[in-house]
Design a protein around this motif. Structure first.
Motif, PDB file in Angstrom:
ATOM      1  N   LEU A 224      -5.856   7.788  -5.450  1.00  0.00           N
ATOM      2  CA  LEU A 224      -6.725   7.230  -4.426  1.00  0.00           C
ATOM      3  C   LEU A 224      -7.998   6.670  -5.044  1.00  0.00           C
ATOM      4  CD1 LEU A 224      -6.370  10.042  -1.723  1.00  0.00           C
ATOM      5  CD2 LEU A 224      -5.024   7.938  -1.976  1.00  0.00           C
ATOM      6  N   LYS A 225      -8.593   5.712  -4.349  1.00  0.00           N
ATOM      7  CA  LYS A 225      -9.854   5.118  -4.774  1.00  0.00           C
ATOM      8  C   LYS A 225     -10.807   5.171  -3.591  1.00  0.00           C
ATOM      9  CE  LYS A 225      -8.649   0.378  -3.437  1.00  0.00           C
ATOM     10  NZ  LYS A 225      -9.509   0.293  -2.249  1.00  0.00           N
ATOM     11  N   ASN A 226     -12.052   4.892  -3.854  1.00  0.00           N
ATOM     12  CA  ASN A 226     -13.022   4.790  -2.769  1.00  0.00           C
ATOM     13  C   ASN A 226     -12.871   3.432  -2.093  1.00  0.00           C
ATOM     14  OD1 ASN A 226     -14.200   7.319  -3.267  1.00  0.00           O
ATOM     15  ND2 ASN A 226     -15.477   6.461  -4.901  1.00  0.00           N
ATOM     16  N   GLY A 227     -12.686   3.430  -0.801  1.00  0.00           N
ATOM     17  CA  GLY A 227     -12.593   2.160  -0.089  1.00  0.00           C
ATOM     18  C   GLY A 227     -13.914   1.407  -0.183  1.00  0.00           C
ATOM     19  N   LYS A 228     -13.820   0.096  -0.334  1.00  0.00           N
ATOM     20  CA  LYS A 228     -15.028  -0.717  -0.472  1.00  0.00           C
ATOM     21  C   LYS A 228     -15.653  -0.964   0.911  1.00  0.00           C
ATOM     22  CE  LYS A 228     -13.448  -2.859  -4.731  1.00  0.00           C
ATOM     23  NZ  LYS A 228     -12.354  -1.866  -4.931  1.00  0.00           N
ATOM     24  N   VAL A 229     -16.946  -0.890   0.939  1.00  0.00           N
ATOM     25  CA  VAL A 229     -17.680  -1.102   2.186  1.00  0.00           C
ATOM     26  C   VAL A 229     -18.437  -2.421   2.079  1.00  0.00           C
ATOM     27  CG1 VAL A 229     -19.452  -0.214   3.743  1.00  0.00           C
ATOM     28  CG2 VAL A 229     -17.951   1.386   2.512  1.00  0.00           C
ATOM     29  N   ASN A 264      -8.205   3.295   0.877  1.00  0.00           N
ATOM     30  CA  ASN A 264      -8.420   4.164  -0.286  1.00  0.00           C
ATOM     31  C   ASN A 264      -7.220   4.150  -1.236  1.00  0.00           C
ATOM     32  OD1 ASN A 264      -6.554   5.566   1.196  1.00  0.00           O
ATOM     33  ND2 ASN A 264      -7.708   7.484   1.300  1.00  0.00           N
ATOM     34  N   LYS A 265      -6.309   3.182  -1.037  1.00  0.00           N
ATOM     35  CA  LYS A 265      -5.163   3.026  -1.938  1.00  0.00           C
ATOM     36  C   LYS A 265      -5.363   1.827  -2.855  1.00  0.00           C
ATOM     37  CE  LYS A 265      -1.620   5.296   0.827  1.00  0.00           C
ATOM     38  NZ  LYS A 265      -0.244   5.199   1.394  1.00  0.00           N
ATOM     39  N   ILE A 266      -4.812   1.932  -4.067  1.00  0.00           N
ATOM     40  CA  ILE A 266      -4.920   0.835  -5.034  1.00  0.00           C
ATOM     41  C   ILE A 266      -4.149  -0.379  -4.516  1.00  0.00           C
ATOM     42  CG2 ILE A 266      -4.310   0.098  -7.369  1.00  0.00           C
ATOM     43  CD1 ILE A 266      -4.721   2.980  -8.268  1.00  0.00           C
ATOM     44  N   MET A 267      -4.744  -1.561  -4.640  1.00  0.00           N
ATOM     45  CA  MET A 267      -4.083  -2.777  -4.145  1.00  0.00           C
ATOM     46  C   MET A 267      -3.222  -3.407  -5.241  1.00  0.00           C
ATOM     47  SD  MET A 267      -5.673  -6.275  -2.453  1.00  0.00           S
ATOM     48  CE  MET A 267      -6.790  -6.680  -3.768  1.00  0.00           C
ATOM     49  N   TYR A 268      -1.976  -3.688  -4.915  1.00  0.00           N
ATOM     50  CA  TYR A 268      -1.087  -4.496  -5.762  1.00  0.00           C
ATOM     51  C   TYR A 268      -0.599  -5.641  -4.886  1.00  0.00           C
ATOM     52  CZ  TYR A 268      -0.983  -0.750  -9.195  1.00  0.00           C
ATOM     53  OH  TYR A 268      -1.348   0.186 -10.142  1.00  0.00           O
ATOM     54  N   ARG A 269      -1.140  -6.800  -5.118  1.00  0.00           N
ATOM     55  CA  ARG A 269      -0.825  -7.910  -4.215  1.00  0.00           C
ATOM     56  C   ARG A 269      -0.696  -9.200  -5.018  1.00  0.00           C
ATOM     57  NH1 ARG A 269      -0.641  -8.457   1.012  1.00  0.00           N
ATOM     58  NH2 ARG A 269      -1.498  -6.379   1.397  1.00  0.00           N
ATOM     59  N   LEU A 270       0.333  -9.971  -4.728  1.00  0.00           N
ATOM     60  CA  LEU A 270       0.523 -11.280  -5.347  1.00  0.00           C
ATOM     61  C   LEU A 270       0.247 -12.355  -4.307  1.00  0.00           C
ATOM     62  CD1 LEU A 270       1.586 -13.142  -7.673  1.00  0.00           C
ATOM     63  CD2 LEU A 270       3.844 -12.913  -6.632  1.00  0.00           C
TER      64      LEU A 270
END
Length: 299
Positions: A224-229, A264-270
């Motif tokens: 998990l990561k900290n969600g960006k605000v 709070n999840k890591i993004m993997y997006r194309l």
């Protein structure tokens, strides 16, 4: 079969080392970066400024002189009973061609029966014409040497080239087999074969990418990561400042990216789209949101 199992000349070993090839697949997946299509140009179809390809008989000994760093050679040939004046640059070895010798010339027609040759071949035209691949070369390594290496490797392991894509996907998407794709990407006989090879190899490349992405996502589901605000009003202000309206697809892509950034999840997006479809502005808005959240980004 591995590279060490091939009988390689010292020159081919040097090429492999220079390019950093570690496996047979590395060599076979070293694809051309462009293709030239050469067809015989009848003399009555010569157009000033256009490329021409023709067979001719040498009728004068070449003369060569230097102009600064350039070497300039001139000679005459007979093409379909028409006498042509040929000029070629930086080919001093052209002096070795002989009167009455048949050659094939590729060049630009300058008018007044004059041709600036880009290259010449001591071969029949049917050995020169067709779809010719061009590879990225390093200093001291010629196109011909790269082509011969790839041909040797292909011929040596043709029976061992197996498909990496399941047969049901090959059938579903009407793809050609891997062996044929490798042959046609390096030694195409026509545009259709080349297009089928490109389609097959691009599909495989994207399939590998998506599978790897899926594995990464699976491995990182619990990380998990900290969600960006960030202030979405500022993002809307930026979008409103554009002198054009974003497309629906762009808006949906932006919303998906912003949602991922806030989670709070890591993004993997194309982000995928045709040339001119607006990928850059979507990426820029994602970066801006990242910046508003106090983070750095790179495009």
């Amino acid at each position: 079969m591995e590279l060490k199992d091939l009988k390689l000349t010292e020159k081919r070993k040097q090429i492999i080392e220079r390019y950093g090839f570690k496996t047979i697949e590395d060599i076979l997946s070293f694809y051309p970066f462009k293709y030239e299509e050469y067809e015989i140009t009848p003399f009555d179809s010569f157009v000033v400024g256009n490329q021409v390809v023709f067979e001719a008989e040498v009728i004068s000994n070449p003369s060569t002189f230097r102009k600064g760093s350039l070497s300039i050679s001139k000679f005459k040939v007979l093409c379909e009973d028409n006498e042509l004046k040929i000029t070629i640059f930086n080919r001093p070895w052209v002096r070795n061609i002989r009167i009455n010798q048949k050659i094939t010339i590729i060049g630009k027609y300058d008018g007044a029966n004059s041709v600036t040759a880009l290259n010449y071949y001591e071969k029949d035209a049917n050995q020169v014409t067709g779809i010719i691949p061009t590879y990225s070369v390093k200093e001291g390594i010629s196109q011909n040497e790269i082509k011969k290496l790839i041909k040797y490797v292909y011929d040596s392991c043709i029976d061992e080239l197996k498909d990496h894509i399941p047969s049901d996907l090959i059938n579903e998407h009407k793809l050609i087999d891997y062996r044929t794709a490798i042959r046609n990407i390096h030694f195409p006989e026509n545009k259709k074969d080349l297009a089928l090879a490109m389609s097959r190899l691009k599909y495989e490349e994207f399939l590998r990418f998506y599978v790897a992405l899926d594995v990464l996502k699976g491995n990182n589901d619990n990380i998990l990561k900290n969600g960006k605000v960030f202030d979405e009003n500022k993002i809307n202000e930026l979008i409103d400042s554009f002198d054009y309206e974003l497309t629906q697809d762009q808006k949906e892509a932006i919303n998906d990216i912003l949602k991922d950034l806030k989670s709070n999840k890591i993004m993997y997006r194309l982000l995928q789209g045709e040339v001119g479809s607006g990928k850059t502005v979507v990426s820029m808005i994602g970066l801006y949101a990242n910046y508003l959240g106090g983070y750095q980004g790179a495009l």
